[in-house]
Design a protein around this motif. Sequence first.
Motif: not given
Length: 274
Positions: A111-112, A114-120, A147, A150
Amino acid sequence: MTSGRVPVRWPTVVLVALALLWIYPVIWTLTNAAKTTADLYGSPLGVPVPPALGNVAEAWNRANLGQALLNSAYVASLTVAGTLLLAIPAAFALTRLRPPGRGGLFLLVLAPLIVPTEVLIVPLFSIYRTLGLINSLPGLALVNVVFSVSFATIILAGYFRRIPQDLIDAGRLDGAGRLALITSIAVPLARPGIIAVGALVAVFSWNDFAGALVLLQRPSAFTAPLALTTFSTFYATDEGLRFAGLAITFVPPLVAFLLLQRSFVQGLPAGTVR
């Protein structure tokens, strides 16, 4: 009669072409590192005549690259150690201990990615400011571990699957606990894969710019990529010095890869094939 034509080995041709394609940016960077900004804009692909030999020393001093390289090495070391410390037992558990709901756990590991770094970036900055971790190199390493773990777990899981189950069963019959199975059987057999993953994680940490830009504000805490911004101002960029800085900063990971290339080549494909 047989013809004197030499058969074309297309795999070799393709590999040579790819090698030239990948080595060209390195040669171009080294060439431009010996140019002034005016020479670079005038002839970006040409050979520097005469070479600006003082670029490297000036870039080293102006950007405090000695300290920046030490900071990057420190963050990369913490990142690799933390990532492997978490990824090795996680990968072993997913592939050898067969816990209930293993499929769901594996999706949770994915799952991690899939999450764009910029969102965080914004929530990450807010949390670190509240915790007082701005300008903290271990804090930056912690972000890199989050980051990286995973990806490392997935690669190592593929490698641990190749370990014969008979060896694991023999270790259990000898009274080895889970920790002993990891340290005595899994880690020695997976050494090339662990080195390959460690090398990739180190390069990721070394090249990280976004995290350093958000979390490091004090010049003495800058990592190598962030130190290169010293050559840019609101009005202009000294391209000659920036290329000289680039040439300095890519030397350590390049040397590390050359030293570990055999383990890297052996380990990574083994971890990606089930």
